[in-house]
Design a protein around this motif. Structure first.
Motif, PDB file in Angstrom:
ATOM      1  N   GLY A   1      20.741  62.773  56.559  1.00  7.12           N
ATOM      2  CA  GLY A   1      20.054  63.842  55.856  1.00  7.12           C
ATOM      3  C   GLY A   1      18.643  63.523  55.433  1.00  7.12           C
ATOM      4  O   GLY A   1      18.003  64.342  54.758  1.00  7.12           O
ATOM      5  N   THR A   2      18.132  62.351  55.814  1.00 10.04           N
ATOM      6  CA  THR A   2      16.778  61.965  55.415  1.00 10.04           C
ATOM      7  C   THR A   2      15.924  61.669  56.641  1.00 10.04           C
ATOM      8  O   THR A   2      16.435  61.461  57.742  1.00 10.04           O
ATOM      9  N   VAL A   3      14.624  61.640  56.397  1.00  6.04           N
ATOM     10  CA  VAL A   3      13.683  61.185  57.417  1.00  6.04           C
ATOM     11  C   VAL A   3      12.895  60.013  56.842  1.00  6.04           C
ATOM     12  O   VAL A   3      12.607  59.964  55.647  1.00  6.04           O
ATOM     13  N   LEU A   4      12.589  59.060  57.706  1.00  5.31           N
ATOM     14  CA  LEU A   4      11.795  57.900  57.317  1.00  5.31           C
ATOM     15  C   LEU A   4      10.346  58.183  57.694  1.00  5.31           C
ATOM     16  O   LEU A   4      10.043  58.537  58.839  1.00  5.31           O
ATOM     17  N   ILE A   5       9.450  58.011  56.727  1.00  7.72           N
ATOM     18  CA  ILE A   5       8.054  58.388  56.884  1.00  7.72           C
ATOM     19  C   ILE A   5       7.170  57.143  56.820  1.00  7.72           C
ATOM     20  O   ILE A   5       7.331  56.303  55.933  1.00  7.72           O
ATOM     21  N   ARG A   6       6.266  57.042  57.769  1.00  8.52           N
ATOM     22  CA  ARG A   6       5.163  56.088  57.633  1.00  8.52           C
ATOM     23  C   ARG A   6       4.082  56.789  56.829  1.00  8.52           C
ATOM     24  O   ARG A   6       3.511  57.797  57.256  1.00  8.52           O
ATOM     25  N   VAL A   7       3.819  56.287  55.626  1.00 10.93           N
ATOM     26  CA  VAL A   7       2.975  56.992  54.664  1.00 10.93           C
ATOM     27  C   VAL A   7       1.502  56.775  54.993  1.00 10.93           C
ATOM     28  O   VAL A   7       1.035  55.635  55.063  1.00 10.93           O
TER      29      VAL A   7
ATOM     30  N   VAL B   1       6.786  61.075  60.612  1.00 13.29           N
ATOM     31  CA  VAL B   1       8.195  60.717  60.791  1.00 13.29           C
ATOM     32  C   VAL B   1       8.311  59.610  61.838  1.00 13.29           C
ATOM     33  O   VAL B   1       7.797  59.742  62.957  1.00 13.29           O
ATOM     34  N   VAL B   2       9.000  58.524  61.472  1.00 12.50           N
ATOM     35  CA  VAL B   2       9.231  57.440  62.424  1.00 12.50           C
ATOM     36  C   VAL B   2      10.712  57.268  62.750  1.00 12.50           C
ATOM     37  O   VAL B   2      11.056  56.563  63.698  1.00 12.50           O
ATOM     38  N   GLU B   3      11.570  57.920  61.980  1.00 17.53           N
ATOM     39  CA  GLU B   3      13.015  57.845  62.247  1.00 17.53           C
ATOM     40  C   GLU B   3      13.699  59.011  61.541  1.00 17.53           C
ATOM     41  O   GLU B   3      13.301  59.375  60.422  1.00 17.53           O
ATOM     42  N   VAL B   4      14.703  59.586  62.186  1.00 15.29           N
ATOM     43  CA  VAL B   4      15.454  60.671  61.553  1.00 15.29           C
ATOM     44  C   VAL B   4      16.901  60.228  61.365  1.00 15.29           C
ATOM     45  O   VAL B   4      17.472  59.544  62.206  1.00 15.29           O
ATOM     46  N   GLY B   5      17.459  60.620  60.233  1.00 15.56           N
ATOM     47  CA  GLY B   5      18.836  60.266  59.945  1.00 15.56           C
ATOM     48  C   GLY B   5      19.820  61.225  60.576  1.00 15.56           C
ATOM     49  O   GLY B   5      19.468  62.300  61.072  1.00 15.56           O
ATOM     50  N   GLU B   6      21.075  60.828  60.522  1.00 14.00           N
ATOM     51  CA  GLU B   6      22.156  61.649  61.069  1.00 14.00           C
ATOM     52  C   GLU B   6      22.156  63.025  60.427  1.00 14.00           C
ATOM     53  O   GLU B   6      22.014  63.167  59.209  1.00 14.00           O
ATOM     54  N   GLY B   7      22.287  64.052  61.243  1.00  8.37           N
ATOM     55  CA  GLY B   7      22.367  65.410  60.752  1.00  8.37           C
ATOM     56  C   GLY B   7      21.038  66.118  60.593  1.00  8.37           C
ATOM     57  O   GLY B   7      21.004  67.322  60.329  1.00  8.37           O
TER      58      GLY B   7
ATOM     59  N   PHE C   1      13.281  68.043  62.042  1.00 13.49           N
ATOM     60  CA  PHE C   1      12.155  67.138  62.274  1.00 13.49           C
ATOM     61  C   PHE C   1      12.497  66.135  63.361  1.00 13.49           C
ATOM     62  O   PHE C   1      13.665  65.814  63.586  1.00 13.49           O
ATOM     63  N   LYS C   2      11.450  65.639  63.991  1.00 13.98           N
ATOM     64  CA  LYS C   2      11.610  64.632  65.047  1.00 13.98           C
ATOM     65  C   LYS C   2      10.553  63.563  64.843  1.00 13.98           C
ATOM     66  O   LYS C   2       9.564  63.744  64.101  1.00 13.98           O
ATOM     67  N   VAL C   3      10.728  62.432  65.494  1.00 14.07           N
ATOM     68  CA  VAL C   3       9.761  61.344  65.419  1.00 14.07           C
ATOM     69  C   VAL C   3       8.396  61.850  65.891  1.00 14.07           C
ATOM     70  O   VAL C   3       8.286  62.543  66.908  1.00 14.07           O
ATOM     71  N   GLY C   4       7.380  61.519  65.121  1.00 10.30           N
ATOM     72  CA  GLY C   4       6.018  61.929  65.444  1.00 10.30           C
ATOM     73  C   GLY C   4       5.525  63.116  64.649  1.00 10.30           C
ATOM     74  O   GLY C   4       4.315  63.396  64.635  1.00 10.30           O
TER      75      GLY C   4
ATOM     76  N   LEU D   1      11.340  57.343  52.145  1.00  6.12           N
ATOM     77  CA  LEU D   1      12.371  58.261  52.604  1.00  6.12           C
ATOM     78  C   LEU D   1      12.171  59.626  51.964  1.00  6.12           C
ATOM     79  O   LEU D   1      11.781  59.727  50.790  1.00  6.12           O
ATOM     80  N   MET D   2      12.464  60.661  52.752  1.00  7.86           N
ATOM     81  CA  MET D   2      12.413  62.031  52.246  1.00  7.86           C
ATOM     82  C   MET D   2      13.652  62.774  52.706  1.00  7.86           C
ATOM     83  O   MET D   2      14.067  62.629  53.858  1.00  7.86           O
ATOM     84  N   ARG D   3      14.255  63.545  51.805  1.00  2.67           N
ATOM     85  CA  ARG D   3      15.373  64.394  52.189  1.00  2.67           C
ATOM     86  C   ARG D   3      14.863  65.531  53.064  1.00  2.67           C
ATOM     87  O   ARG D   3      13.791  66.098  52.817  1.00  2.67           O
ATOM     88  N   GLU D   4      15.624  65.873  54.079  1.00  2.00           N
ATOM     89  CA  GLU D   4      15.167  66.891  55.032  1.00  2.00           C
ATOM     90  C   GLU D   4      14.789  68.187  54.335  1.00  2.00           C
ATOM     91  O   GLU D   4      13.755  68.793  54.646  1.00  2.00           O
ATOM     92  N   GLU D   5      15.602  68.630  53.381  1.00  5.59           N
ATOM     93  CA  GLU D   5      15.357  69.925  52.757  1.00  5.59           C
ATOM     94  C   GLU D   5      14.165  69.910  51.812  1.00  5.59           C
ATOM     95  O   GLU D   5      13.701  70.967  51.354  1.00  5.59           O
ATOM     96  N   LEU D   6      13.649  68.712  51.488  1.00  3.23           N
ATOM     97  CA  LEU D   6      12.470  68.599  50.617  1.00  3.23           C
ATOM     98  C   LEU D   6      11.248  68.120  51.405  1.00  3.23           C
ATOM     99  O   LEU D   6      10.318  67.554  50.843  1.00  3.23           O
ATOM    100  N   THR D   7      11.277  68.376  52.703  1.00  4.90           N
ATOM    101  CA  THR D   7      10.211  67.949  53.603  1.00  4.90           C
ATOM    102  C   THR D   7       9.627  69.162  54.306  1.00  4.90           C
ATOM    103  O   THR D   7      10.349  70.083  54.680  1.00  4.90           O
TER     104      THR D   7
END
Length: 344
Positions: free
Chosen positions: A48-54, A84-90, A94-97, A114-120
């Motif tokens: 449910g999260t995405v990993l972000i390069r800030v 976004v550099v990585e997306v979590g399950e579900g 969003f996608k990488v890039g 990390l950011m929750r998908e629904e707050l991104t």
């Protein structure tokens, strides 16, 4: 507008989010007004999260006082923009890039968060990155939504015209205020307010006497009535007292400044006598705030809201302490600052 430690996420959701394959940079406080950059294990995108390069983290006054009185180990930052550099399950939106902004659930004065998908939110390609920080834009739209003029053509007041106050000036004009009076002790801040749509500006010491409440009127007399809508965005006791003085009988006072560092002494008798409606315009419903941030980005893209070019100061992660000092003293040209967390 709050701080997080690296083990917790907004709204109490906890993740096992350390990948631990590499070390990445993150800012930590070691004491009052003093930070260091440390190597920490890298993160992984939990479900449910995405990993972000800030790329950028916006400076915010809600972090200033924690920085000024920090204990060792404190982590800060909540206004991210990055890729976004990585997306979590579900995760499906969003996608990488993808370039994104919004509300983080780990500290953002760091290379990754990390950011929750629904707050991104996606960053519109039409906007410069510096103009697209979703979290503070959402705060502004939320505040303005709570402080609508009662009728088109009302006169409203903004006390404190830093970044947030300037945004409020411009949004009041969008709401149909015929006159916006802006008050700030700094000449440059008053000049900025005029550029953002204020019709009249004052130094606090130069406000006409007839604008202030001065007397309790007994027996049917007429009081100086002040203004129907006053928004405070300074965060000081003197500004909040002034905002209360300027709010008219049965008027609405919005408190938007981040008040920290001790209690405030206010004339509650006066507020009660006038029958004020007092609104804390900070937002704590994360889903509502992200919806406000989306509206803000949409208005900026459409040209409806001309709130661009506010970021004038960009700092490196190793300049975090200087950045907070500048936010405190407001050198000429400073409106909103950001910390560049990576070379991107």
């Amino acid at each position: 507008m709050q701080s997080y430690n690296i083990h917790s996420c907004r709204r109490g959701i906890h993740y096992n989010h350390f990948k631990g394959e590499h070390l990445v940079k993150q800012l930590f406080m070691v004491g009052p007004r003093q930070s260091v950059i440390k190597d920490v294990p890298d993160l992984k995108a939990a479900p449910g999260t995405v990993l972000i390069r800030v790329k950028y983290t916006g400076l915010c006054m809600s972090d200033w006082h924690p920085w000024a009185e920090a204990q060792e180990g404190l982590t800060l930052g909540h206004e991210p923009l990055g890729t976004v550099v990585e997306v979590g399950e579900g995760v499906t939106r969003f996608k990488v890039g993808d370039k994104v902004t919004g509300m983080a659930c780990t500290p953002t004065y760091a290379e990754y968060c990390l950011m929750r998908e629904e707050l991104t939110l996606p960053v519109p390609k039409e906007l410069a990155d510096e103009d697209a920080l979703g979290e503070p834009l959402g705060c502004l739209v939320s505040a303005a939504s709570k402080m609508k003029p009662r009728k088109v053509g009302d006169t409203v007041v903004v006390v404190g015209t830093g970044y947030m106050g300037l945004g409020m000036v411009s949004l009041f004009r969008l709401h149909g205020a015929a006159k916006v009076i802006a008050i700030d002790p700094r000449e440059e801040a008053r000049e900025n307010a005029l550029r953002m749509g204020a019709t009249t500006v004052y130094h606090p010491d130069e406000i006409p006497d007839e604008y202030r409440f001065t007397d309790f009127v007994v027996g049917g007399g007429v009081a100086k009535t002040g203004f129907p809508l006053v928004q405070e965005f300074a965060g000081t006791e003197s500004a909040l007292r002034l905002a209360g003085d300027l709010t008219g009988i049965s008027g609405t006072l919005g408190i938007g400044g981040w008040h920290q560092g001790g209690d405030r002494t206010l004339d509650i008798r006066q507020w009660g006598w006038k029958g004020l409606t007092v609104i804390n315009t900070h937002e704590r419903d994360a889903l509502y705030q992200i919806a406000c941030a989306k509206n803000a980005l949409d208005m900026l893209v459409s040209g409806m809201w001309n709130f661009k070019g506010m970021v004038r100061n960009v700092y490196g992660l190793d300049e975090f302490d200087k950045a907070n000092t500048d936010m405190e003293i407001m050198p000429r040209g400073f409106i909103k600052g950001v910390v560049r967390c990576t070379d991107y």
